[in-house]
Scaffold this motif. Structure first.
Motif, short mmCIF file in Angstrom:
data_model
loop_
_atom_site.label_atom_id
_atom_site.label_comp_id
_atom_site.label_asym_id
_atom_site.label_seq_id
_atom_site.Cartn_x
_atom_site.Cartn_y
_atom_site.Cartn_z
N ILE A 231 -1.34 4.58 -3.64
CA ILE A 231 -1.91 5.49 -2.62
C ILE A 231 -0.80 6.22 -1.89
O ILE A 231 -0.87 7.43 -1.67
CB ILE A 231 -2.77 4.68 -1.63
CG1 ILE A 231 -3.98 4.06 -2.36
CG2 ILE A 231 -3.24 5.57 -0.48
CD1 ILE A 231 -4.78 3.10 -1.51
N MET A 232 0.26 5.48 -1.51
CA MET A 232 1.40 6.11 -0.84
C MET A 232 2.08 7.14 -1.74
O MET A 232 2.52 8.19 -1.28
CB MET A 232 2.42 5.05 -0.42
CG MET A 232 1.96 4.15 0.72
SD MET A 232 3.23 2.94 1.15
CE MET A 232 4.54 4.01 1.69
N GLY A 233 2.11 6.84 -3.04
CA GLY A 233 2.71 7.79 -3.97
C GLY A 233 1.97 9.10 -4.02
O GLY A 233 2.57 10.18 -4.04
N VAL A 234 0.64 9.03 -4.01
CA VAL A 234 -0.18 10.25 -4.01
C VAL A 234 0.07 11.05 -2.74
O VAL A 234 0.24 12.28 -2.76
CB VAL A 234 -1.67 9.91 -4.17
CG1 VAL A 234 -2.53 11.17 -3.96
CG2 VAL A 234 -1.94 9.30 -5.53
N LEU A 235 0.11 10.34 -1.60
CA LEU A 235 0.37 11.03 -0.33
C LEU A 235 1.77 11.65 -0.30
O LEU A 235 1.95 12.77 0.18
CB LEU A 235 0.21 10.03 0.83
CG LEU A 235 -1.20 9.50 1.07
CD1 LEU A 235 -1.19 8.44 2.17
CD2 LEU A 235 -2.15 10.64 1.45
N LEU A 236 2.75 10.91 -0.83
CA LEU A 236 4.11 11.45 -0.88
C LEU A 236 4.20 12.65 -1.81
O LEU A 236 4.96 13.60 -1.55
CB LEU A 236 5.09 10.36 -1.32
CG LEU A 236 5.48 9.33 -0.27
CD1 LEU A 236 6.28 8.19 -0.89
CD2 LEU A 236 6.30 9.99 0.85
N LEU A 237 3.42 12.62 -2.89
CA LEU A 237 3.40 13.76 -3.81
C LEU A 237 2.85 15.00 -3.10
O LEU A 237 3.37 16.11 -3.28
CB LEU A 237 2.56 13.43 -5.03
CG LEU A 237 2.48 14.52 -6.11
CD1 LEU A 237 3.88 14.83 -6.65
CD2 LEU A 237 1.55 14.10 -7.24
N MET A 238 1.80 14.80 -2.31
CA MET A 238 1.25 15.92 -1.53
C MET A 238 2.27 16.42 -0.52
O MET A 238 2.44 17.63 -0.34
CB MET A 238 -0.04 15.47 -0.84
CG MET A 238 -1.17 15.14 -1.80
SD MET A 238 -2.60 14.39 -0.97
CE MET A 238 -3.06 15.71 0.14
N LEU A 239 2.97 15.47 0.13
CA LEU A 239 4.00 15.87 1.09
C LEU A 239 5.14 16.61 0.40
O LEU A 239 5.63 17.63 0.92
CB LEU A 239 4.55 14.62 1.80
CG LEU A 239 5.73 14.84 2.76
CD1 LEU A 239 5.31 15.76 3.91
CD2 LEU A 239 6.26 13.51 3.29
N PHE A 240 5.52 16.16 -0.77
CA PHE A 240 6.59 16.81 -1.52
C PHE A 240 6.21 18.25 -1.89
O PHE A 240 7.02 19.17 -1.77
CB PHE A 240 6.91 16.00 -2.78
CG PHE A 240 8.12 16.49 -3.52
CD1 PHE A 240 9.39 16.32 -3.01
CD2 PHE A 240 7.97 17.12 -4.76
CE1 PHE A 240 10.51 16.77 -3.70
CE2 PHE A 240 9.07 17.58 -5.45
CZ PHE A 240 10.35 17.40 -4.92
#
Length: 589
Positions: free
Chosen positions: A54-63
């Motif tokens: 879940i954090m990875g998906v959020l970080l991908l959006m942030l990136f």
């Protein structure tokens, strides 16, 4: 002072650039941290940590957001860098460095138009070099066509004056537009691209293929979803993917031929789109500019935005990974080809007109250069009737404003014999009058308190050279120039004639005989003729008709045994000479 405006603007731009560059470095740092965090979270997710996924998906959006913001900052940095370059060019007009500007207009010089050299219209230290702000080949051409020795219709001149007058009072807008236009390469020529895009193409994809390009991707996506839910065998979406990729390969050559014009257009289309949108945000009072801006913003900008977006999509296929998956899943190239075909049908026929309109804006910004960089200027008044040229405090655009000596002039149908010692200002006076007429015809301001003229065809014989390849001496070259004037005078059209040191290439006896006859033929009711000479015998010429032949002169004076000039034109013939003094200065006598 006008220079202060650009100095202050330059300081503001440098401050903004420093701030944006600092912000860009922050985004680079944030992106780097986010990227490494992405690697660790997805690695953890691979090991079975759900929260890490879940954090990875959020970080991908942030990136992705950081990338967009970083690109926005970099775009602002490029704009400010371009604005700094534009401001530097404006400031160059105040310190004389405009003579170092790259675009001199040499490609517009014509061998059969000696006025280009005589009046410094094109070439080094020319009117064109001083004025030109155009980035496009079409804008450069429009300015070159405007700088003419043949008067255009008075309505055309007034239309250009109206546009230039408003832009003179919108310095910041001009800087912004020129900064945006610097996204285009110097001398940008869109003619080949326009021909490609607007050509009647027989390579439109068929309606059957267009329908297939919609149906198959929908079926493929649906089958993938059903297969993921274990409602369908994976072989079916696999076969559909292979089928789509096979179709993409089958029509690859056709699609590439259709899309070829878009492969190199990306930057240019975004530049024009930005220019058209910026124009639409400006409330012009000039009817000329308002009409151009409305058409470009309401029609040109949306169409180019659509084409620019399509170009972005076409260029995605330069990535091999996207090319394979985009065509295997979505028949990407087929969709892009179909969209481009529709754009050609709906808007391509207007593209050349929009680019022509932007070139007209470039012309008007160039014409406003005099008002942007000169303290004293006016828009010429175009008169009707018999030949007239009236000026108050007229100075040359090509001389430093602080050093140029202005002169007043009132000319009607007449011949004026101008005498004076060497270096006293005879040639500069004639050249200033004639070149100011060129500026007036272009619709630009002139460097004067007042300037009024009737349309006059300009003829000159100032810088005359021999031509060894043709076996033409300097004297014969001048004869050909003056014959051209005499021949044109038979048309009885209004003329403005400048002859510098008439027939200087032959002996004094023949020179005086020839000059008398030439001046007699050029003394006409529809001509203003200026002739400079060192031969005082020509000051006694009698008019062959009722058109007056008058005498004016420039003179020198001496202070502490040094020769000086006031560069002011005076009535009557010259009474002094300075050749012997100059010979002594040069160490010859």
């Amino acid at each position: 002072m006008k220079q202060d405006f650009y100095i202050n603007l330059q300081a503001e731009e440098e401050t903004q650039l420093t701030a944006y560059e600092k912000e860009a470095s922050h985004y680079t740092f944030y992106r780097t941290i986010c990227f490494f965090a992405l690697i660790f979270t997805f690695a953890a997710a691979y090991d079975g940590m759900t929260i890490a996924g879940i954090m990875g998906v959020l970080l991908l959006m942030l990136f992705s957001w950081l990338i967009r913001q970083h690109n926005r900052i970099k775009k602002q940095i490029r704009f400010i860098q371009n604005a700094l370059a534009v401001t530097a060019d404006y400031l160059a007009h105040f310190n004389g460095n405009w003579q170092k500007l790259a675009d001199k207009g040499n490609d517009f010089l014509k061998a059969d138009r000696p006025q280009d050299i005589d009046l410094h219209i094109f070439g080094q230290t020319s009117l064109y070099q001083y004025l030109c702000c155009a980035r496009t080949a079409l804008g450069r051409k429009k300015l070159a066509q405007a700088l003419t020795v043949t008067p255009p219709p008075a309505d055309t001149i007034r239309q250009r004056q109206e546009a230039a007058a408003e832009l003179i009072n919108r310095q910041l807008l001009c800087v912004e537009l020129l900064a945006l236009s610097r996204q285009l390469p110097a001398g940008h020529d869109t003619a080949p691209l326009i021909n490609e895009i607007t050509a009647d193409s027989q390579r439109h994809i068929s309606h059957m293929l267009q329908r297939t390009a919609w149906i198959l991707p929908i079926l493929t996506v649906c089958s993938l979803i059903l297969a993921a839910l274990n409602l369908l065998n994976w072989q079916i979406p696999g076969l559909l993917v292979l089928l789509q990729f096979a179709i993409a390969m089958l029509f690859q050559r056709q699609n590439q031929a259709i899309l070829a014009p878009l492969l190199t257009l990306n930057q240019e289309l975004h530049a024009y789109q930005s220019l058209f949108i910026r124009l639409g945000k400006t409330n012009f009072t000039s009817s000329v500019l308002a009409k151009l801006a409305a058409d470009l913003s309401q029609n040109g900008a949306p169409a180019l935005q659509e084409l620019a977006r399509l170009t972005d999509h076409v260029n995605l296929c330069r990535n091999l990974f996207f090319y394979v998956f985009g065509n295997a899943l979505l028949l990407w190239d087929c969709h892009c080809a179909a969209r481009f075909s529709r754009w050609q049908d709906n808007a391509a026929q207007n593209l050349s007109g929009w680019l022509e309109q932007w070139a007209a804006i470039e012309l008007y910004i160039s014409l406003a250069m005099v008002g942007h960089t000169r303290k004293q200027y006016c828009l010429p008044q175009i008169l009707t009737g018999s030949p007239q040229l009236k000026t108050t405090a007229l100075a040359s655009l090509l001389l430093d404003e602080g050093k140029a000596v202005p002169n007043d002039t009132s000319l009607t149908s007449e011949t004026r014999i101008i005498t004076g010692s060497n270096m006293s200002g005879k040639t500069t006076y004639m050249r200033t009058l004639a070149s100011s007429l060129v500026l007036a015809y272009a619709g630009a301001p002139v460097c004067a308190e007042e300037f009024a003229c009737t349309p006059l065809h300009i003829f000159t014989s100032i810088q005359v050279h021999d031509d060894q390849s043709q076996g033409i001496s300097t004297f014969y070259a001048e004869l050909l120039r003056i014959k051209q004037m005499v021949d044109f005078s038979q048309k009885e059209l209004p003329m403005f004639i400048c002859i510098d040191e008439i027939f200087k290439g032959t002996n004094s006896a023949d020179r005086i005989i020839g000059a008398r006859e030439a001046i007699s033929r050029l003394t006409r009711p529809y001509a203003i003729t200026l002739v400079s000479t060192h031969d005082f015998e020509l000051c006694d010429l009698q008019s062959p008709n009722n058109i007056p032949i008058t005498n004016y002169h420039f003179a020198e004076y001496y202070e502490e045994n040094k020769i000086k000039f006031d560069y002011k034109i005076k009535n009557d013939r010259c009474q002094t000479t300075n050749a012997q003094y100059l010979l002594k200065m040069a160490g010859i006598l």
